[in-house]
Scaffold this motif. Structure first.
Motif, short mmCIF file in Angstrom:
data_model
loop_
_atom_site.label_atom_id
_atom_site.label_comp_id
_atom_site.label_asym_id
_atom_site.label_seq_id
_atom_site.Cartn_x
_atom_site.Cartn_y
_atom_site.Cartn_z
N GLU A 1 0.84 -1.21 0.00
CA GLU A 1 0.00 0.00 0.00
C GLU A 1 0.87 1.24 0.00
O GLU A 1 0.61 2.20 -0.73
CB GLU A 1 -0.92 0.00 1.22
N ALA A 2 1.91 1.21 0.82
CA ALA A 2 2.82 2.35 0.88
C ALA A 2 3.44 2.61 -0.48
O ALA A 2 3.49 3.75 -0.95
CB ALA A 2 3.91 2.09 1.92
N ALA A 3 3.88 1.54 -1.14
CA ALA A 3 4.50 1.69 -2.46
C ALA A 3 3.51 2.32 -3.45
O ALA A 3 3.87 3.19 -4.23
CB ALA A 3 4.99 0.35 -2.97
N GLU A 4 2.26 1.86 -3.38
CA GLU A 4 1.27 2.41 -4.32
C GLU A 4 0.94 3.86 -3.98
O GLU A 4 0.74 4.69 -4.87
CB GLU A 4 0.01 1.54 -4.32
N ASP A 5 0.88 4.16 -2.68
CA ASP A 5 0.64 5.55 -2.28
C ASP A 5 1.75 6.46 -2.80
O ASP A 5 1.53 7.62 -3.12
CB ASP A 5 0.58 5.67 -0.76
N LEU A 6 2.95 5.90 -2.85
CA LEU A 6 4.08 6.71 -3.30
C LEU A 6 4.19 6.73 -4.82
O LEU A 6 5.20 7.18 -5.37
CB LEU A 6 5.37 6.19 -2.68
N GLY A 7 3.20 6.20 -5.50
CA GLY A 7 3.15 6.37 -6.95
C GLY A 7 3.55 5.17 -7.78
O GLY A 7 3.69 5.26 -8.99
N CYS A 8 3.77 4.02 -7.14
CA CYS A 8 4.09 2.83 -7.91
C CYS A 8 2.82 2.29 -8.57
O CYS A 8 1.74 2.37 -7.99
CB CYS A 8 4.62 1.73 -6.98
N SER A 9 2.97 1.71 -9.75
CA SER A 9 1.85 0.96 -10.30
C SER A 9 1.84 -0.39 -9.58
O SER A 9 2.80 -0.75 -8.90
CB SER A 9 2.04 0.76 -11.79
N ARG A 10 0.74 -1.13 -9.74
CA ARG A 10 0.66 -2.44 -9.08
C ARG A 10 1.81 -3.34 -9.49
O ARG A 10 2.40 -4.02 -8.67
CB ARG A 10 -0.64 -3.12 -9.47
N LEU A 11 2.11 -3.30 -10.79
CA LEU A 11 3.13 -4.18 -11.32
C LEU A 11 4.50 -3.80 -10.76
O LEU A 11 5.27 -4.66 -10.33
CB LEU A 11 3.14 -4.09 -12.85
N SER A 12 4.80 -2.49 -10.73
CA SER A 12 6.12 -2.12 -10.24
C SER A 12 6.20 -2.31 -8.73
O SER A 12 7.27 -2.61 -8.20
CB SER A 12 6.50 -0.70 -10.65
N ALA A 13 5.07 -2.18 -8.02
CA ALA A 13 5.08 -2.47 -6.59
C ALA A 13 5.41 -3.94 -6.36
O ALA A 13 6.21 -4.29 -5.49
CB ALA A 13 3.73 -2.14 -5.96
N PHE A 14 4.81 -4.78 -7.20
CA PHE A 14 5.10 -6.21 -7.11
C PHE A 14 6.59 -6.47 -7.34
O PHE A 14 7.25 -7.18 -6.60
CB PHE A 14 4.27 -6.96 -8.15
N TRP A 15 7.12 -5.80 -8.38
CA TRP A 15 8.51 -6.04 -8.78
C TRP A 15 9.48 -5.47 -7.75
O TRP A 15 10.52 -6.06 -7.47
CB TRP A 15 8.74 -5.39 -10.16
N LEU A 16 9.15 -4.31 -7.17
CA LEU A 16 10.08 -3.63 -6.27
C LEU A 16 9.93 -4.07 -4.81
O LEU A 16 10.85 -3.92 -4.02
CB LEU A 16 9.92 -2.11 -6.37
N VAL A 17 8.75 -4.56 -4.44
CA VAL A 17 8.54 -4.91 -3.02
C VAL A 17 8.37 -6.42 -2.83
O VAL A 17 9.13 -7.05 -2.11
CB VAL A 17 7.30 -4.17 -2.46
N THR A 18 7.38 -7.00 -3.52
CA THR A 18 7.09 -8.42 -3.28
C THR A 18 8.26 -9.31 -3.67
O THR A 18 8.67 -10.18 -2.90
CB THR A 18 5.84 -8.84 -4.07
N MET A 19 8.80 -9.09 -4.87
CA MET A 19 9.86 -9.97 -5.35
C MET A 19 11.09 -9.98 -4.43
O MET A 19 11.53 -11.06 -4.01
CB MET A 19 10.28 -9.58 -6.78
N PRO A 20 11.65 -8.81 -4.08
CA PRO A 20 12.84 -8.86 -3.21
C PRO A 20 12.55 -9.51 -1.86
O PRO A 20 13.38 -10.25 -1.34
CB PRO A 20 13.21 -7.38 -3.02
N LEU A 21 11.34 -9.28 -1.32
CA LEU A 21 11.04 -9.85 -0.01
C LEU A 21 10.79 -11.35 -0.08
O LEU A 21 10.91 -12.04 0.93
CB LEU A 21 9.83 -9.14 0.61
N SER A 22 10.43 -11.86 -1.26
CA SER A 22 10.21 -13.30 -1.33
C SER A 22 11.46 -14.04 -1.78
O SER A 22 11.44 -15.25 -1.98
CB SER A 22 9.04 -13.61 -2.26
N LYS A 23 12.57 -13.32 -1.93
CA LYS A 23 13.81 -13.94 -2.41
C LYS A 23 14.25 -15.16 -1.58
O LYS A 23 14.61 -16.19 -2.17
CB LYS A 23 14.93 -12.90 -2.47
N PRO A 24 14.22 -15.08 -0.23
CA PRO A 24 14.67 -16.26 0.51
C PRO A 24 13.87 -17.51 0.17
O PRO A 24 14.45 -18.60 0.01
CB PRO A 24 14.44 -15.88 1.98
N GLY A 25 12.56 -17.36 0.01
CA GLY A 25 11.72 -18.51 -0.34
C GLY A 25 12.05 -19.03 -1.72
O GLY A 25 12.09 -20.24 -1.95
#
Lengths: 271, 296
Positions: B195-219
């Motif tokens: 939500e924070a990423a989107e509030d700061l102007g990310c699109s859904r896709l770039s939020a996924f790429w910039l937030v979700t992907m790096p955080l799921s790296k260990p898995g």
């Protein structure tokens, strides 16, 4: 919740279709009249009948079950001991080697484990049969048990055990009345894991079995290599059903026991 | 006393049935070739004492290992095992990630059921699941029937006994190993970060790429190793779904042992396979350790 979109729904539907369709097709075609596995010729249960008269399969199933029960029970005992040594053993000589030997079999390719055990049995002149398969299965599955049990042992509160000792328990009594009930679920799931690993193993059993001790996977493998046979469909269906019923029953039991525990806790709070 | 007993029993068991057998493999891989006829020379004569030991070590040689480098078959088999394991790990990631993602975003009350549905195939016989694919992929199989019925192809495609079938088999059987660790990291992910990423102007896709992907790296890393490590020594999948052209080192070892009966070469193949596996395993352990340190 907020982000459960059509994309997620599609991913889940396709994913689970991929996981389950092959097994579903197998079950449907086990009731096929035709000998040709891919042509539907009407509903029939004749392959189940033929399977039940196939003495070779029944013998192999019996050997497999025997091996699985004995080896997983041995593995549960040895694996629990190993977990205890790892978590509670403190420092002892050769600890690094010991932990290495517990983790190494988990990543060792089955062909290597099988080959090395066979060469050992030949070197000491041991005849291959049920005993050698049991020894082999116990060895690799005790490592799985010890990983499962040691994670439980590492997280539980040691002061409970110390309290029992302070209250006059002998170490063995403390183990039996405090530690064992707490780690029991882990030991049981370790046993189940060892049991299925043993039921399922083809490669290591092929190396360590003798001519008189064919297990079911070996039998299935050789039948399948000769071409697809409809009896195997029936056998597979039976095995899939047993597993499904078992897993669902186990999950219902654990759900129930969690619910009971919660009810108990609430009652205790109210009092 | 009791503690000693607890340690000694599993310790001795593993020494006798894990370490000693492996040392035997090592010894035979360094012995002279002889078809399935023990004892392999050199033999260790303890009675001769120090001299016996010295003779034993001086007679060990790398003949079998040199043989592996001379015959192109072995090189090709190791390389093609690596290739098949890498490619199928990547495909498993592509297939598994959306499923894990869908599970993590599903309503909370569905999740235990979805988890069980992912684990259930793991409890079902591995051999049977491979066998199910033999029926699907064969020339008269269901997949070809569908393809021809829908008019996509005029004649059956050859799928069974090809590397494609091996990829499908590996992806299918190891998929749960990829889904579960990725699901575990995605489930812990805090939605407010997105939500924070989107509030700061990310699109859904770039939020996924910039937030979700790096955080799921260990898995993702854990899942990839859990698929890659067993895939590389795989025997059942290439032998049932792959054709004679499919080269995998587990299959080569099996045939070297059971068909050619050349035990010293089979042992050498095993030793090299272990060496090939040691590198990814060390990488995996490093990664685990790093994660643990970051977690603290």
């Amino acid at each position: 919740m907020r982000r459960f979109t059509w994309f997620n729904a599609t991913a889940l539907t396709l994913g689970f279709a991929f996981l389950y369709l092959p097994m579903l097709i197998l079950i449907i075609y086990s009731f096929n009249e035709s000998r040709l596995v891919t042509v539907w010729a009407g509903f029939s249960t004749k392959w189940y009948g033929e399977l039940l008269q196939n003495q070779a399969f029944l013998n192999a199933a019996w050997v497999t079950l025997k091996v699985a029960v004995i080896s997983s029970s041995l593995a549960a005992v040895l694996g629990t001991m190993a977990a205890y040594a790892m978590v509670r053993g403190g420092r002892f000589r050769g600890r690094t080697l010991f932990s290495g030997m517990i983790y190494a079999p988990l990543v060792m390719p089955e062909v290597i484990t099988g080959l090395s055990l066979l060469l050992l049995f030949i070197a000491i002149g041991m005849d291959r049969g049920v005993t050698t398969i049991v020894l082999a299965h116990t060895t690799f599955s005790m490592c799985y048990v010890s990983v499962v049990v040691s994670s439980r042992l590492a997280t539980f509160d040691r002061s409970l055990e110390e309290a029992a000792l302070d209250l006059g328990c002998t170490p063995f009594d403390a183990f039996r009345s405090v530690t064992l009930p707490i780690i029991a679920p882990a030991v049981v799931s370790g046993w189940l894991l060892a049991f299925t690993l043993s039921l399922d193993d083809l490669v290591i059993a092929s190396f360590t079995s003798g001519p008189s001790s064919t297990t079911l996977p070996i039998k299935i493998y050789s039948a399948v290599r000769l071409g697809v046979s409809p009896e195997i469909n029936a056998l597979s269906t039976i095995m899939i059903l047993i597993v499904t019923v078992g897993v669902i029953a186990a999950s219902l039991v654990s759900k129930r026991s969690i619910a009971l525990q919660k009810a108990d806790e609430q009652k205790a709070l109210q009092q | 006393m009791r503690r000693l007993f607890l340690i000694a029993v599993p310790y001795l068991w593993l020494l006798a049935l894990f370490l000693v057998p492996f040392l035997i493999v090592l010894k035979i891989s360094l012995s002279d070739p002889a078809i399935a006829r023990p004892p392999y020379t050199p033999t260790l004569d303890i009675a001769l004492g120090w001299q016996g030991l010295k003779d034993f070590f001086s007679q060990l040689d790398f003949e079998n290992f040199t043989f592996l480098t001379e015959d192109a078959l072995y090189w090709k088999a190791y390389l093609s095992s690596l290739k098949i394991a890498v490619v199928s790990t990547l495909i498993t990631l592509l297939v598994g990630f959306p499923i894990a993602y869908g599970m993590a975003k599903a309503p909370t009350e569905w999740r235990p059921t979805l988890m069980m549905l992912v684990i259930l195939p793991f409890w079902t016989s591995f051999l049977i699941r491979i066998y199910a694919w033999m029926g699907i992929l064969s020339n008269e199989g269901y997949l070809n029937q569908i393809l021809m019925w829908s008019g996509l192809t005029d004649e059956p495609l050859k799928l069974l006994n090809t590397n494609i079938a091996v990829y499908i088999g590996i992806v299918y059987t190891y998929l749960p190993f990829m889904i579960l660790p990725i699901y575990a990291t995605l489930e812990k992910l805090d939605d407010s970060l997105l939500e924070a990423a989107e509030d700061l102007g990310c699109s859904r896709l770039s939020a996924f790429w910039l937030v979700t992907m790096p955080l799921s790296k260990p898995g993702i890393i854990a899942g990839c190793f859990l698929v890659f490590i067993p895939a590389i020594g795989e025997f059942v999948i290439p032998s049932l779904l792959g054709g004679s052209q499919t080269l995998m080192i587990g299959k080569v070892l099996w045939e070297e042992f059971f068909s050619n009966r050349d035990w010293p070469v089979a042992s050498a193949v095993a030793v090299v396979l272990l060496l090939v596996l040691v590198i990814p395993i060390i990488l995996f352990q490093r990664n685990e350790q790093k994660q643990r340190e970051e977690g603290l």
